[in-house]
Scaffold this active site. Sequence first.
Site, PDB file in Angstrom:
ATOM      1  N   CYS A  74      21.537   6.517  -1.700  1.00  0.00           N
ATOM      2  CA  CYS A  74      21.691   7.465  -0.594  1.00  0.00           C
ATOM      3  C   CYS A  74      23.153   7.723  -0.258  1.00  0.00           C
ATOM      4  CB  CYS A  74      20.940   6.969   0.639  1.00  0.00           C
ATOM      5  SG  CYS A  74      21.311   5.255   1.071  1.00  0.00           S
ATOM      6  N   GLU A  87      17.451   5.231   8.392  1.00  0.00           N
ATOM      7  CA  GLU A  87      18.543   5.435   7.432  1.00  0.00           C
ATOM      8  C   GLU A  87      17.987   6.362   6.368  1.00  0.00           C
ATOM      9  OE1 GLU A  87      20.269   5.486   4.121  1.00  0.00           O
ATOM     10  OE2 GLU A  87      19.935   3.324   3.940  1.00  0.00           O
ATOM     11  N   GLY A 115       0.825  -1.199   0.000  1.00  0.00           N
ATOM     12  CA  GLY A 115       0.000   0.000   0.000  1.00  0.00           C
ATOM     13  C   GLY A 115       0.856   1.243   0.000  1.00  0.00           C
ATOM     14  N   ASP A 116       0.221   2.387   0.218  1.00  0.00           N
ATOM     15  CA  ASP A 116       0.975   3.640   0.233  1.00  0.00           C
ATOM     16  C   ASP A 116       1.238   4.101   1.663  1.00  0.00           C
ATOM     17  OD1 ASP A 116      -1.473   4.709   1.081  1.00  0.00           O
ATOM     18  OD2 ASP A 116      -1.947   5.584  -0.871  1.00  0.00           O
ATOM     19  N   GLY A 117       1.924   5.227   1.769  1.00  0.00           N
ATOM     20  CA  GLY A 117       2.303   5.728   3.087  1.00  0.00           C
ATOM     21  C   GLY A 117       1.123   6.107   3.945  1.00  0.00           C
ATOM     22  N   GLN A 118       0.143   6.736   3.331  1.00  0.00           N
ATOM     23  CA  GLN A 118      -1.017   7.182   4.100  1.00  0.00           C
ATOM     24  C   GLN A 118      -1.853   6.002   4.589  1.00  0.00           C
ATOM     25  OE1 GLN A 118      -3.460  10.041   2.067  1.00  0.00           O
ATOM     26  NE2 GLN A 118      -4.960  10.183   3.708  1.00  0.00           N
ATOM     27  N   GLY A 119      -2.066   5.030   3.718  1.00  0.00           N
ATOM     28  CA  GLY A 119      -2.941   3.922   4.072  1.00  0.00           C
ATOM     29  C   GLY A 119      -2.296   2.865   4.944  1.00  0.00           C
ATOM     30  N   VAL A 120      -0.976   2.659   4.790  1.00  0.00           N
ATOM     31  CA  VAL A 120      -0.286   1.598   5.520  1.00  0.00           C
ATOM     32  C   VAL A 120       0.811   2.142   6.426  1.00  0.00           C
ATOM     33  CG1 VAL A 120       1.090  -0.519   5.307  1.00  0.00           C
ATOM     34  CG2 VAL A 120      -0.786  -0.084   3.711  1.00  0.00           C
ATOM     35  N   GLY A 121       1.657   3.007   5.888  1.00  0.00           N
ATOM     36  CA  GLY A 121       2.789   3.517   6.663  1.00  0.00           C
ATOM     37  C   GLY A 121       2.379   4.256   7.919  1.00  0.00           C
TER      38      GLY A 121
END
Length: 475
Positions: A279, A245, A201-207
Site C-alpha cells: 500500500c 489503513e 472465512g470470507d468477508g460476507q460470512g465473517v467480516g
Amino acid sequence: MRNFTKQYINGEWVESTSGETLEVINPATEEVAGTIAKGNKEDVEKAVEAADNVYLEFRHTSVKERQDLLDQIVQEYKNRKEDLIQAITDELGAPLSVAENVHYQMGLDHFEAARDALNDFQFEERRGDDLVVKEAIGVSGLITPWNFPTNQTSLKLAAAFAAGSPVVFKPSEETPFAAIILAEIFDKVGVPKGVFNLVNGDGQGVGNPLSEHPKVRMMSFTGSGPTGSSIMKKAAEDFKKVSLELGGKSPYIILDDADIDGAASAAANKVVFNTGQVCTAGTRTIVPASIKEDFLTAVKEKFSQVKVGNPREEGTQVGPIISKKQFDQVQAYIDKGIEEGAELLYGGPGKPEGLDKGYFARPTIFNNVDNSMTIAQEEIFGPVMSVITYNDLDEAIKIANDTKYGLAGYVYGSDKDTLHKVARSIEAGTVEINEAGRKPDLPFGGYKQSGLGREWGDYGIEEFLEVKSIAGYYN
C-alpha cells in the site's frame, strides 16, 4: 498440503459451525496449498461472546502482566520462525529471503515494539485534583489483508494485547496460514481464554457480521477503500470506533542533486518490493527534467537485474501476484497505460519468459506519464512504475499531492534543506528521506482516503483505548 478446518474460539480449537471449507491457492504454482474453515455468523457470535466475557478481567490486568505476555509471545514467535517463513512462501508466494527478512521480521518487530512501548506508556495522568485514565475500549474486531500476513496481523494484535482489549480476528482467506500459526503461538504461551479468537472465512460470512455485531466496540481494518467504506457504514449503526489503513499511490520525488545510481536503485526497489503488492509502494516516480534521461537509463538497468521466479529458488527477488484475479487487474492497468499514451519503457503485458505457471507479472516502467492518467491515479498493486517529469520543486510537490491518497511519500537527494522542505510538504502520514526506513515505534497511517487513525508502537496502542476523566479524584 495444509488443512486447518477448525476455528480458535475461547482458547480452544473448535469445529466451524458451517462445516464448509475454503481452498488456499499457492500463487507460484496455481495449485491448492491447503484448506481452511469457512466461518459464518454463528462462529462470529461465539467468538464475540468469548471476548466479551473476558473483557473486564483482561482490562484490569496490570501493565506488567500484559508486558510479560507479549514477551512470551516474542520468544515463542522466534521458535516458530521456520514454520512462519514456509507458510508465508506457500500462501503469498513471497521468496524465502523476503519471507524471512521482511515478513517474519516485521511481525517480530511489532510484538517487540508494543512490549517495549509499555515501559513508558502513561495509562493515568494526574491534573491537579483530577485524574485522566486510559482504559481498554473493549471487544475489538480485526480484519487484515493478504499482502503482509504477519506484519498487519502482529501490529494489530500486539497493540490490542498491550491495551488490554480482547479481539476477534479475521485474516484474509487468501493468506491465512501464518495467522493460524500465530494462534498456535498464543495457545502455547497461555493467552487467557477469550482474549484471542480466530475466525477464518470470507468477508460476507465473517467480516460483515463482525463489523455489525453490537458487542464489538472497535473495528481495525487494513485493505481496500471500498471495503473500508463498507465497514465504516456498518460501524456507524452503533457508533463503533473505526481504525482504517487503506490504499495509496505514493510519490517518490527525485531531486536534481540526487546520486543517479542510488536514486534509481531506491526507486526501483519501492516498486518491485513484495511484487508491488504494498500500500506504500512508491509507484509515481517524479523526476526532474534535468536528469531524467540519465535516471531512465539507470532505472531500466536496475529493473533488468531483478530476478522474478520460483520463490523457493535461491536468488529470486520477486514472486508472483497473489491470485488470477489480481494478476488480471495488473495486466488491465498495463494495457490502460499503453492505451492512454504512456511510453512503455520496460516490461509490459504478459508473464516473464519461462514462467508460464504461476501468476507472475513483468516488472514494468512507463515513461512520459501524465499525473492525470489512470496508472498515476489508481492503485495497481503490482510492479508498475510511472515516471512523471517536473521542471521545478513547486511543480514536483504539486504533482505529489495531486492524489486522493496520502499514505506515504519518498524523497531522494543531497541538500538537507530541500529534503526537509519536500518531506514537510508531502501530504502523507509517512515520509521517508533517502531510504531511511520506517521503524516500528513510529506512527503509521494515512491522510485523505488512505485511512483513519494510526498504528505501530504507542500510537497503535492508543487506538484500542478510551479516555476517561475523573473530576475530584484527589480531593
